[in-house]
Write an enzyme that holds these catalytic residues in place. Structure first.
Site, PDB file in Angstrom:
ATOM      1  N   HIS A  88      -6.049   2.369   2.183  1.00 26.06           N
ATOM      2  CA  HIS A  88      -4.995   3.353   1.908  1.00 26.06           C
ATOM      3  C   HIS A  88      -5.642   4.649   1.423  1.00 26.06           C
ATOM      4  O   HIS A  88      -6.623   4.627   0.677  1.00 26.06           O
ATOM      5  CB  HIS A  88      -4.021   2.807   0.860  1.00 26.06           C
ATOM      6  CG  HIS A  88      -2.761   3.613   0.803  1.00 26.06           C
ATOM      7  ND1 HIS A  88      -2.703   4.834   0.170  1.00 26.06           N
ATOM      8  CD2 HIS A  88      -1.530   3.393   1.321  1.00 26.06           C
ATOM      9  CE1 HIS A  88      -1.479   5.327   0.308  1.00 26.06           C
ATOM     10  NE2 HIS A  88      -0.739   4.466   1.004  1.00 26.06           N
ATOM     11  N   GLU A 103      -1.074   6.813   8.786  1.00 34.68           N
ATOM     12  CA  GLU A 103      -0.474   7.504   7.648  1.00 34.68           C
ATOM     13  C   GLU A 103      -1.130   8.878   7.481  1.00 34.68           C
ATOM     14  O   GLU A 103      -2.179   8.997   6.829  1.00 34.68           O
ATOM     15  CB  GLU A 103      -0.687   6.693   6.361  1.00 34.68           C
ATOM     16  CG  GLU A 103       0.055   5.378   6.339  1.00 34.68           C
ATOM     17  CD  GLU A 103       0.471   4.974   4.920  1.00 34.68           C
ATOM     18  OE1 GLU A 103       1.653   4.671   4.736  1.00 34.68           O
ATOM     19  OE2 GLU A 103      -0.372   4.976   4.008  1.00 34.68           O
TER      20      GLU A 103
HETATM   21  P1  13P Z   1       5.815   7.416   1.126  1.00 33.17           P
HETATM   22  O1  13P Z   1       6.721   6.590   1.990  1.00 33.17           O
HETATM   23  O2  13P Z   1       6.256   7.485  -0.301  1.00 33.17           O
HETATM   24  O3  13P Z   1       5.520   8.757   1.726  1.00 33.17           O
HETATM   25  O4  13P Z   1       4.425   6.633   1.061  1.00 33.17           O
HETATM   26  C1  13P Z   1       3.850   6.207   2.243  1.00 33.17           C
HETATM   27  C2  13P Z   1       2.723   5.323   1.899  1.00 33.17           C
HETATM   28  O5  13P Z   1       1.717   5.763   1.368  1.00 33.17           O
HETATM   29  C3  13P Z   1       2.866   3.898   2.210  1.00 33.17           C
HETATM   30  O6  13P Z   1       1.651   3.242   2.101  1.00 33.17           O
END
Ligand code: 13P
Length: 233
Positions: free
Chosen positions: A85, A157
Site C-alpha cells: 500500500h 491505486e
Molecule cells: P480511500 O477510499 O479513502 O481514498 O482510500 C483508498 C485506499 O487507500 C484503499 O486502500
C-alpha cells in the site's frame, strides 16, 4: 465482483464491534473482504465477509519483535492480505524487495496477496505512470512462477486519488487496467482511490475491472450499502 474494505488505522475495539454489527446486516452477492486493524482479526466471525489483513512481516516466525508473520495470519483464518500500500511505501519506506518477500511468505501459506501499485501526481503529469507501475509490478513479483503470479489480486491505486475525493478519468483507469491485464492476464484487478456511493455510477463505466479497494467508504456501512447496490455486477 470483489469489494475490499481497508479500515487502515481506524476504530477502537469498542467501535469495531458495533461497526461489525452493521456490516453483518449487509446482504450482497459481492465478495466482501474486510481488512481491519490486526488486533481485531479474531473478532471477525461474519458469514458474509472474508478476512483480510493490512500487512504482513517480511520474515517468518522468530525473533522479530512487533512483527506478524504470514503463518500467524493464517492461524487467524486470514485469506487475503494487502501488500505494498502506498501509505506503507511512504511512511514505512517499504521497498519492492520487501513487498516481494511478503508476497512469497503469503503464497507459501495460501493467503492471497492484494498488491497495490499506483503513481504519484507528478508521475502522471510527466506521463510516466505506466513505467512506474510496470517497474513496481515486475519487482514485486520477481522470482514467482506464472502460477504463483496468477493468484495475486492487483489493486490500481493512484496515490493522488487516495483520500482526496478526486478520481481519475475513466480513460486513465482503463489504460492502466489494460496494461495490467496485458502483463497479468489471469489476475483479478481492483481500483482504489476515493471510490464512494456518489461516484460509483461513473466508475461503473470502467471497461474491465473485478472490483474495488475502499478506504474511507469502508468505515461508513450505510454508504457502503448504497455503493454495493449501485455497483455494476
Ligand atoms: P480511500 O477510499 O479513502 O481514498 O482510500 C483508498 C485506499 O487507500 C484503499 O486502500
Amino acid at each position: 465482483m470483489i469489494v475490499t474494505l481497508n479500515n487502515k488505522c481506524n476504530l477502537t475495539r469498542q467501535e469495531f464491534l458495533s461497526y461489525k454489527k452493521q456490516l453483518q446486516q449487509i446482504k450482497t452477492d459481492v465478495t466482501l473482504i474486510l481488512c481491519p486493524c490486526s488486533l481485531f482479526l479474531n473478532d471477525i466471525d461474519l458469514d458474509n465477509i472474508k478476512i483480510g489483513a493490512q500487512n504482513v512481516s517480511c520474515t517468518e516466525c522468530g525473533s522479530y519483535t512487533g512483527e506478524i508473520s504470514a503463518t500467524q495470519l493464517k492461524s487467524m483464518n486470514v485469506s487475503y492480505c494487502i501488500v505494498g500500500h502506498s501509505e506503507r511505501r511512504k511512511y514505512q519506506q517499504e521497498t519492492n524487495r520487501e513487498i516481494n518477500e511478503k508476497i512469497k511468505n503469503l503464497l507459501k501459506v495460501n493467503i492471497i496477496p492484494i498488491l497495490c501499485v499506483g503513481e504519484e501526481k507528478e508521475e502522471r503529469q510527466k506521463q510516466i505512470e505506466k513505467q512506474v507501475i510496470t517497474k513496481d509490478l515486475e519487482e514485486a513479483t520477481q522470482g514467482l512462477s506464472e502460477e504463483e503470479k496468477s493468484k495475486i489480486i492487483i489493486a490500481y491505486e493512484p496515490i493522488w486519488s487516495i483520500g482526496t475525493g478526486i478520481i481519475p478519468q475513466i480513460r486513465e483507469i482503463d489504460d492502466v487496467v489494460e496494461l495490467m491485464k496485458d502483463k497479468f492476464p489471469n489476475n483479478k484487478i481492483l481500483y482504489g482511490g476515493s471510490a464512494n456511493e456518489e461516484n460509483i455510477e461513473t466508475l461503473n463505466q470502467i471497461s474491465k475491472i473485478d472490483g474495488y479497494l475502499v478506504g474511507g467508504l469502508s468505515l461508513k456501512p450505510e454508504q457502503l450499502k448504497i455503493f454495493l447496490k449501485k455497483l455494476k455486477k
